[in-house]
Design a protein around this motif. Structure first.
Motif, PDB file in Angstrom:
ATOM      1  N   CYS A  22      68.296  19.917   8.916  1.00 52.99           N
ATOM      2  CA  CYS A  22      68.840  21.100   9.070  1.00 52.99           C
ATOM      3  C   CYS A  22      70.229  20.975   8.004  1.00 52.99           C
ATOM      4  O   CYS A  22      71.090  20.107   8.281  1.00 52.99           O
ATOM      5  CB  CYS A  22      69.206  21.223  10.173  1.00 52.99           C
ATOM      6  SG  CYS A  22      70.496  22.708  10.737  1.00 52.99           S
ATOM      7  N   ALA A  23      70.113  21.793   7.089  1.00 55.39           N
ATOM      8  CA  ALA A  23      71.403  22.171   6.022  1.00 55.39           C
ATOM      9  C   ALA A  23      72.143  23.110   6.610  1.00 55.39           C
ATOM     10  O   ALA A  23      71.638  24.281   6.783  1.00 55.39           O
ATOM     11  CB  ALA A  23      70.635  22.229   4.793  1.00 55.39           C
ATOM     12  N   ALA A  24      73.441  22.751   6.801  1.00 49.02           N
ATOM     13  CA  ALA A  24      74.306  23.769   7.147  1.00 49.02           C
ATOM     14  C   ALA A  24      75.418  24.283   6.061  1.00 49.02           C
ATOM     15  O   ALA A  24      75.818  23.622   5.221  1.00 49.02           O
ATOM     16  CB  ALA A  24      75.107  23.138   8.366  1.00 49.02           C
ATOM     17  N   SER A  25      75.572  25.426   6.038  1.00 43.39           N
ATOM     18  CA  SER A  25      76.723  26.000   5.207  1.00 43.39           C
ATOM     19  C   SER A  25      77.733  26.864   6.244  1.00 43.39           C
ATOM     20  O   SER A  25      77.288  27.433   7.286  1.00 43.39           O
ATOM     21  CB  SER A  25      76.258  26.916   4.078  1.00 43.39           C
ATOM     22  OG  SER A  25      75.264  27.998   4.622  1.00 43.39           O
ATOM     23  N   GLY A  26      78.767  27.028   5.696  1.00 41.95           N
ATOM     24  CA  GLY A  26      79.903  27.668   6.248  1.00 41.95           C
ATOM     25  C   GLY A  26      80.628  26.840   7.334  1.00 41.95           C
ATOM     26  O   GLY A  26      81.168  27.299   8.166  1.00 41.95           O
ATOM     27  N   ARG A  27      80.137  25.404   7.726  1.00 39.26           N
ATOM     28  CA  ARG A  27      80.736  24.614   8.548  1.00 39.26           C
ATOM     29  C   ARG A  27      80.108  23.100   8.240  1.00 39.26           C
ATOM     30  O   ARG A  27      79.160  22.964   7.803  1.00 39.26           O
ATOM     31  CB  ARG A  27      80.352  24.849   9.947  1.00 39.26           C
ATOM     32  CG  ARG A  27      78.959  24.620  10.503  1.00 39.26           C
ATOM     33  CD  ARG A  27      78.951  24.900  11.992  1.00 39.26           C
ATOM     34  NE  ARG A  27      79.767  25.890  12.400  1.00 39.26           N
ATOM     35  CZ  ARG A  27      80.190  26.456  13.578  1.00 39.26           C
ATOM     36  NH1 ARG A  27      79.494  25.834  14.554  1.00 39.26           N
ATOM     37  NH2 ARG A  27      80.934  27.230  13.607  1.00 39.26           N
ATOM     38  N   THR A  78      74.029  17.475   6.755  1.00 41.75           N
ATOM     39  CA  THR A  78      72.844  17.940   7.240  1.00 41.75           C
ATOM     40  C   THR A  78      72.755  17.215   8.598  1.00 41.75           C
ATOM     41  O   THR A  78      73.556  16.033   8.951  1.00 41.75           O
ATOM     42  CB  THR A  78      71.729  17.371   6.522  1.00 41.75           C
ATOM     43  OG1 THR A  78      71.735  16.282   6.317  1.00 41.75           O
ATOM     44  CG2 THR A  78      71.600  18.225   5.007  1.00 41.75           C
ATOM     45  N   VAL A  79      72.171  17.845   9.695  1.00 43.85           N
ATOM     46  CA  VAL A  79      71.559  17.139  10.833  1.00 43.85           C
ATOM     47  C   VAL A  79      70.094  16.764  10.645  1.00 43.85           C
ATOM     48  O   VAL A  79      69.410  17.984  10.620  1.00 43.85           O
ATOM     49  CB  VAL A  79      71.922  17.900  11.923  1.00 43.85           C
ATOM     50  CG1 VAL A  79      71.306  17.396  13.255  1.00 43.85           C
ATOM     51  CG2 VAL A  79      73.402  18.048  12.181  1.00 43.85           C
ATOM     52  N   ASN A  80      69.750  15.740  10.956  1.00 45.61           N
ATOM     53  CA  ASN A  80      68.193  15.268  10.745  1.00 45.61           C
ATOM     54  C   ASN A  80      67.639  14.738  12.068  1.00 45.61           C
ATOM     55  O   ASN A  80      68.246  14.465  13.182  1.00 45.61           O
ATOM     56  CB  ASN A  80      68.094  14.238   9.810  1.00 45.61           C
ATOM     57  CG  ASN A  80      68.778  14.510   8.383  1.00 45.61           C
ATOM     58  OD1 ASN A  80      68.521  15.224   8.010  1.00 45.61           O
ATOM     59  ND2 ASN A  80      69.707  13.456   8.350  1.00 45.61           N
ATOM     60  N   LEU A  81      66.210  15.114  12.249  1.00 48.67           N
ATOM     61  CA  LEU A  81      65.475  14.700  13.281  1.00 48.67           C
ATOM     62  C   LEU A  81      64.303  13.705  12.833  1.00 48.67           C
ATOM     63  O   LEU A  81      63.349  14.642  12.393  1.00 48.67           O
ATOM     64  CB  LEU A  81      65.052  15.975  14.225  1.00 48.67           C
ATOM     65  CG  LEU A  81      64.320  15.639  15.583  1.00 48.67           C
ATOM     66  CD1 LEU A  81      65.277  15.412  16.438  1.00 48.67           C
ATOM     67  CD2 LEU A  81      63.776  16.932  16.022  1.00 48.67           C
ATOM     68  N   GLN A  82      64.378  12.794  13.291  1.00 49.67           N
ATOM     69  CA  GLN A  82      63.329  11.641  12.558  1.00 49.67           C
ATOM     70  C   GLN A  82      62.301  11.803  13.967  1.00 49.67           C
ATOM     71  O   GLN A  82      62.642  11.459  15.152  1.00 49.67           O
ATOM     72  CB  GLN A  82      63.772  10.190  12.581  1.00 49.67           C
ATOM     73  CG  GLN A  82      62.597   9.250  12.263  1.00 49.67           C
ATOM     74  CD  GLN A  82      61.958   9.586  10.804  1.00 49.67           C
ATOM     75  OE1 GLN A  82      62.690   9.926  10.105  1.00 49.67           O
ATOM     76  NE2 GLN A  82      60.775   9.525  11.037  1.00 49.67           N
ATOM     77  N   MET A  83      61.185  12.120  13.674  1.00 48.57           N
ATOM     78  CA  MET A  83      60.157  12.162  14.599  1.00 48.57           C
ATOM     79  C   MET A  83      58.938  11.083  14.710  1.00 48.57           C
ATOM     80  O   MET A  83      58.304  11.371  13.748  1.00 48.57           O
ATOM     81  CB  MET A  83      59.613  13.527  14.904  1.00 48.57           C
ATOM     82  CG  MET A  83      60.690  14.603  15.182  1.00 48.57           C
ATOM     83  SD  MET A  83      60.027  16.294  15.197  1.00 48.57           S
ATOM     84  CE  MET A  83      58.942  16.664  13.823  1.00 48.57           C
TER      85      MET A  83
END
Length: 128
Positions: A22-27, A78-83
């Motif tokens: 999850c790529a974030a922009s603005g924060r 980014t926030v990642n989720l390894q599944m």
């Protein structure tokens, strides 16, 4: 303006792995609570995992504990989720979310209503 963009979804066989990002922009992701939710067809959106601002605490739904890992990459924002060990019941659209509001209770991380900003979602399909 906060924008979240998920990536990494796809089709995988049961027992396989995927890594969502999850790529974030603005924060800056390290300064806000971040969560992952999922929604399967005909079902309500449900909590998957969350990481608190500063990354001190992580939370998981019982159904994914031991299989999924949430993490931040501060350098990439980014926030990642390894599944891992994916199951057919993990099939859903996965959403990244974030919130401006402080969460004083652990249970606050579990509810979609506690998050104001959402990505567009990425499809994960696990075949049996």
């Amino acid at each position: 303006q906060v924008q979240l963009v998920e990536s990494g979804g796809g089709l995988v066989q049961a027992g396989g792995s995927l890594r969502l990002s999850c790529a974030a922009s603005g924060r800056t992701v390290n300064s806000y609570d971040m969560g992952w939710f999922r929604q399967a067809p005909g079902k309500e959106r449900e909590f998957v995992a969350a990481i608190s601002r500063g990354g001190l605490n992580t939370y998981y739904a019982d159904s994914v504990k031991g299989r999924f890992t949430i993490s931040r990459d501060n350098a990439k924002n980014t926030v990642n989720l390894q599944m891992n060990t994916l199951r057919p019941e993990d099939t859903a659209v996965y959403y990244c979310a974030t919130s401006d509001r402080l969460k004083y209770y652990v249970s606050s991380y579990y509810y979609p209503r506690e998050y104001e900003y959402w990505g567009q979602g990425t499809q994960v399909t696990v075949s049996s």
